[in-house]
Structure formats: C-alpha cells, structure tokens
Design a protein around this motif. Structure first.
Motif, mmCIF file in Angstrom:
data_model
loop_
_atom_site.group_PDB
_atom_site.id
_atom_site.type_symbol
_atom_site.label_atom_id
_atom_site.label_comp_id
_atom_site.label_asym_id
_atom_site.label_seq_id
_atom_site.Cartn_x
_atom_site.Cartn_y
_atom_site.Cartn_z
ATOM 1 N N UNK A 1 -5.594 4.149 0.940
ATOM 2 C CA UNK A 1 -4.462 3.337 0.492
ATOM 3 C C UNK A 1 -3.158 4.127 0.582
ATOM 4 N N UNK A 2 -3.179 5.359 0.097
ATOM 5 C CA UNK A 2 -1.965 6.180 0.087
ATOM 6 C C UNK A 2 -1.443 6.450 1.496
ATOM 7 N N UNK A 3 -2.337 6.659 2.449
ATOM 8 C CA UNK A 3 -1.891 6.991 3.805
ATOM 9 C C UNK A 3 -1.329 5.785 4.552
ATOM 10 N N UNK A 4 -1.669 4.580 4.111
ATOM 11 C CA UNK A 4 -1.210 3.395 4.825
ATOM 12 C C UNK A 4 -0.182 2.562 4.058
ATOM 13 N N UNK A 5 -0.247 2.549 2.750
ATOM 14 C CA UNK A 5 0.579 1.600 1.989
ATOM 15 C C UNK A 5 1.544 2.227 0.991
ATOM 16 N N UNK A 6 1.498 3.536 0.812
ATOM 17 C CA UNK A 6 2.370 4.120 -0.211
ATOM 18 C C UNK A 6 3.831 4.100 0.240
ATOM 19 N N UNK A 7 4.727 4.184 -0.709
ATOM 20 C CA UNK A 7 6.163 4.143 -0.427
ATOM 21 C C UNK A 7 6.594 5.321 0.433
ATOM 22 N N UNK A 8 5.974 6.467 0.253
ATOM 23 C CA UNK A 8 6.370 7.631 1.048
ATOM 24 C C UNK A 8 6.080 7.412 2.530
ATOM 25 N N UNK A 9 5.030 6.679 2.846
ATOM 26 C CA UNK A 9 4.715 6.377 4.250
ATOM 27 C C UNK A 9 5.777 5.459 4.832
ATOM 28 N N UNK A 10 6.237 4.492 4.042
ATOM 29 C CA UNK A 10 7.240 3.537 4.514
ATOM 30 C C UNK A 10 8.587 4.214 4.752
ATOM 31 N N UNK A 11 8.852 5.291 4.055
ATOM 32 C CA UNK A 11 10.157 5.961 4.156
ATOM 33 C C UNK A 11 10.186 6.982 5.280
#
Length: 113
Positions: free
Chosen positions: A102-112
């Motif tokens: 989840x963190x690697x695909x959907x976290x805010x840091x990935x989006x930024x």
C-alpha cells in the motif's frame, strides 16, 4: 452537383470523426463503470459484505492504471470511509494501509515524487 463534393469532403469526414470519438470515449466510460463493479466485488469478498452495500470515493489510478487507490465505506458502517488499494492485474484488494504494498503505491510521498 455542387453539393456532392461538399458532402464528401466536409460532412462525411466530420461524421466519421464524431462516430469514432463516440466509440472511443463511450468505450472508456463503460470500462470505468465496469471497473467500479470489479472493485466493489473484490472488496465485498475481502470484508464479507454485499457488493451493493459498498460505496466508493476518491478513486485514483496509479502505476499507469494497473492499481487504483481510493476510499470505501459500507452502508452499515458508522465510522466513515476506509482506504484501499485495488490491483487490476490480480483482481486483489489490500486494506492494510501500513503494508509495504500500500505504501509503495498509494501513499502521499509516492504521489509527490
């Protein structure tokens, strides 16, 4: 006689372009609608709930559309929305927001990034 070239050179290509656009965009709209149903069914299996009682919100395609992140809630839920990740290739759902998947695909840091 003068109207025939006008029909062939202007009207016919315009009609073909409109028809082609309708087919392309109509197909995409149907595909997105089917995707919502797929997500609801996968969530229903994961949480043992009726698929019709699941409401989706804030859907976002990531990884070139292979993953969809978003929020869901059940009709019987009193707590509001919960996060999920849906993998379109495997038709699987991840509900643990602390998982590495989840963190690697959907976290805010990935989006930024």
């Amino acid at each position: 006689m003068k109207s025939r070239p006008f029909l062939l050179m202007v009207v016919l290509p315009l009609l073909v372009a409109l028809l082609l656009g309708g087919v392309l965009f109509g197909g995409q709209a149907l595909s997105d609608n089917n995707m919502d149903g797929d997500i609801q069914r996968a969530l229903a299996q994961e949480i043992n709930q009726d698929a019709n009682g699941i409401e989706l919100s804030k859907l976002q395609k990531v990884q070139y559309g292979y993953t969809i992140c978003g929020l869901y809630r059940t009709s019987s839920s009193e707590r509001g929305y919960a996060s999920f990740l849906y993998d379109t290739e495997n038709d699987s759902v991840e509900l643990d927001i602390k998982s590495s998947r989840y963190k690697s695909r959907c976290s805010l840091s990935v989006a930024c990034q």
